[in-house]
Design a protein around this motif. Structure first.
Motif, PDB file in Angstrom:
ATOM      1  N   UNK A  97       0.823  -1.207   0.000  1.00  0.00           N
ATOM      2  CA  UNK A  97       0.000   0.000   0.000  1.00  0.00           C
ATOM      3  C   UNK A  97       0.854   1.253   0.000  1.00  0.00           C
ATOM      4  N   UNK A  98       2.040   1.188   0.601  1.00  0.00           N
ATOM      5  CA  UNK A  98       2.941   2.338   0.574  1.00  0.00           C
ATOM      6  C   UNK A  98       3.466   2.593  -0.826  1.00  0.00           C
ATOM      7  N   UNK A  99       3.621   1.533  -1.621  1.00  0.00           N
ATOM      8  CA  UNK A  99       4.190   1.664  -2.964  1.00  0.00           C
ATOM      9  C   UNK A  99       3.107   1.948  -3.993  1.00  0.00           C
ATOM     10  N   UNK A 100       2.019   1.185  -3.946  1.00  0.00           N
ATOM     11  CA  UNK A 100       0.921   1.311  -4.912  1.00  0.00           C
ATOM     12  C   UNK A 100      -0.311   1.828  -4.170  1.00  0.00           C
ATOM     13  N   UNK A 101      -0.323   3.120  -3.937  1.00  0.00           N
ATOM     14  CA  UNK A 101      -1.333   3.731  -3.077  1.00  0.00           C
ATOM     15  C   UNK A 101      -2.721   3.645  -3.708  1.00  0.00           C
ATOM     16  N   UNK A 102      -3.643   2.952  -3.022  1.00  0.00           N
ATOM     17  CA  UNK A 102      -5.034   2.923  -3.431  1.00  0.00           C
ATOM     18  C   UNK A 102      -5.365   1.992  -4.575  1.00  0.00           C
ATOM     19  N   UNK A 103      -4.454   1.116  -4.985  1.00  0.00           N
ATOM     20  CA  UNK A 103      -4.724   0.214  -6.101  1.00  0.00           C
ATOM     21  C   UNK A 103      -5.591  -0.959  -5.644  1.00  0.00           C
ATOM     22  N   UNK A 104      -6.539  -1.326  -6.490  1.00  0.00           N
ATOM     23  CA  UNK A 104      -7.537  -2.331  -6.121  1.00  0.00           C
ATOM     24  C   UNK A 104      -6.899  -3.671  -5.760  1.00  0.00           C
ATOM     25  N   UNK A 105      -5.923  -4.107  -6.549  1.00  0.00           N
ATOM     26  CA  UNK A 105      -5.308  -5.406  -6.289  1.00  0.00           C
ATOM     27  C   UNK A 105      -4.596  -5.425  -4.938  1.00  0.00           C
ATOM     28  N   UNK A 106      -4.021  -4.300  -4.555  1.00  0.00           N
ATOM     29  CA  UNK A 106      -3.390  -4.210  -3.237  1.00  0.00           C
ATOM     30  C   UNK A 106      -4.450  -4.222  -2.149  1.00  0.00           C
ATOM     31  N   UNK A 107      -5.533  -3.491  -2.379  1.00  0.00           N
ATOM     32  CA  UNK A 107      -6.626  -3.464  -1.403  1.00  0.00           C
ATOM     33  C   UNK A 107      -7.221  -4.845  -1.187  1.00  0.00           C
ATOM     34  N   UNK A 108      -7.230  -5.661  -2.244  1.00  0.00           N
ATOM     35  CA  UNK A 108      -7.772  -7.021  -2.125  1.00  0.00           C
ATOM     36  C   UNK A 108      -6.958  -7.864  -1.147  1.00  0.00           C
ATOM     37  N   UNK A 109      -5.668  -7.540  -1.003  1.00  0.00           N
ATOM     38  CA  UNK A 109      -4.849  -8.249  -0.023  1.00  0.00           C
ATOM     39  C   UNK A 109      -5.357  -7.958   1.382  1.00  0.00           C
TER      40      UNK A 109
END
Length: 394
Positions: free
Chosen positions: A25-37
């Motif tokens: 989340x620090x690297x890819x702020x607000x990206x859906x795939x990261x949020x799914x984690x």
């Protein structure tokens, strides 16, 4: 057997996926795939609660200090969920409730990680994400203008506002200091100068001043800061000053602070307009979705209040600001406990957040984004009572 394996997997891994979410989340702020984690972490937590609920509920009920903080935060979140009913779009109630549950889960999992002895692991994952963000920012930035122009967002997935980017770097410094204290590993001094240089290059006054002021309460700690820390700090200051002078960066920095007087009038104008809007609905505000539609003195459209506290007053009125004040007041109460238990850097991190949002931000209830790192992560840290196992002084 399958149900037992699912139970064991969920118990062992919901904190791991939470850590992975913080890193990415620090690297890819607000990206859906990261949020799914993060969603996966919540699902595994739900399975854990369903299969072993008595143990976790008992621990939660016995954890009085954290339970009170979580309850106060839940009341604040619920009020603003209800405020959707007198906003322009009452149908956003479900979305607001969903985001609020995500945030409560975010606080709860952090506390569970601390109870399971994984606080340092959480901080290491978060620091790793911020350091990767710093490296990518320096790699992608225009090298020819890095010392003549303000460091702007260059990495495509970084926070879109350079002030938020500076806030990330400041949080990274606090994480280094906490990890050094808890592990006595001096290697974590190494990232601090680079993170601080990142803050300086953004030429953002708010994060820099918030960082400096937030460290002042550490002087009240007993025993005082160790001599070795003072020596290391002085060496760091000398190295940083040498870097600034050698690169002729001091002129740019001073000019940036000289323009603060003129630019302050722009925000004062925005704040005055916000207060005019507040007077129309002073007690309960305009509701969850209210934004500014204002043209400032430079003929530029403005939607944000540039202050979390004025935004809270605009959206939730006096009642909403009172509830946010309750959250922050309880956080200050817990910060005092951290200071008493020689965990001053946690208290300083929370104070940094309070000062940072005085002149920045619009609102904090949302999908995972910059406010999760800049507001909710410091809140999670401070709401988790200081651990008795920490004996090293700051």
């Amino acid at each position: 057997m399958t149900s037992i394996r699912i139970k064991q997997f969920s118990e062992k891994n919901y904190i791991f996926f939470y850590q992975l979410f913080l890193l990415l989340s620090a690297i890819f702020c607000g990206y859906t795939k990261v949020n799914n984690i993060y969603h996966l972490s919540l699902i595994l937590l739900g399975i854990t609660l369903f299969t072993d609920n008595k143990k976790l509920i008992r621990l939660f009920l016995e954890d009085t200090a954290f339970r009170r903080g979580l309850t106060i935060t839940a009341v604040f979140l619920m009020y603003f969920c209800l405020s959707t009913f007198w906003s322009d779009n009452p149908r956003d109630f479900i979305s607001a409730i969903t985001h609020s549950l995500y945030l409560l889960g975010f606080l709860f999992i952090y506390r569970q990680a601390c109870l399971n002895g994984k606080k340092t692991g959480i901080l290491l994952f978060a620091l790793a994400g911020i350091m990767i963000l710093l490296i990518l920012t320096f790699y992608c930035v225009d090298k020819k203008s890095i010392l003549t122009n303000r460091l702007m967002v260059s990495f495509f997935a970084a926070p879109s506002n350079v002030i938020d980017l500076a806030g990330y770097f400041c949080i990274g410094i606090f994480l280094c200091l906490i990890i050094i204290r808890d592990t006595n590993n001096k290697w974590f001094y190494l990232p601090i100068p680079f993170l601080f240089i990142g803050v300086i290059l953004t030429q953002s006054r708010g994060p820099l001043l918030s960082f400096v002021v937030s460290l002042l309460p550490l002087l009240l700690m007993k025993p005082a800061i160790r001599k070795q820390h003072i020596v290391i700090f002085l060496i760091f200051i000398i190295m940083l000053a040498s870097f600034i002078v050698m690169m002729n960066f001091e002129y740019i920095l001073f000019n940036r602070f000289e323009t603060a007087y003129q630019q302050s009038f722009i925000r004062v104008g925005i704040w005055a307009h916000t207060l005019d809007m507040v007077q129309i609905h002073p007690f309960f505000g305009w509701g969850f979705n209210k934004e500014l539609h204002f043209v400032n003195s430079l003929n530029a459209p403005v939607k944000t209040t540039h202050s979390l506290y004025l935004s809270t007053l605009l959206k939730g009125g006096i009642a909403g600001l009172f509830l946010l004040g309750g959250v922050l007041s309880y956080g200050l109460y817990m910060a005092k406990k951290h200071l008493a238990d020689r965990q001053g850097f946690e208290a300083a991190l929370f104070l940094f957040m309070i000062f940072f949002f005085a002149t920045q931000g619009m609102f904090i209830i949302s999908n995972p984004g910059v406010t999760w790192y800049l507001f909710w992560f410091p809140l999670a840290v401070i709401l988790s009572p200081p651990g008795k196992q920490t004996t090293l002084s700051v």
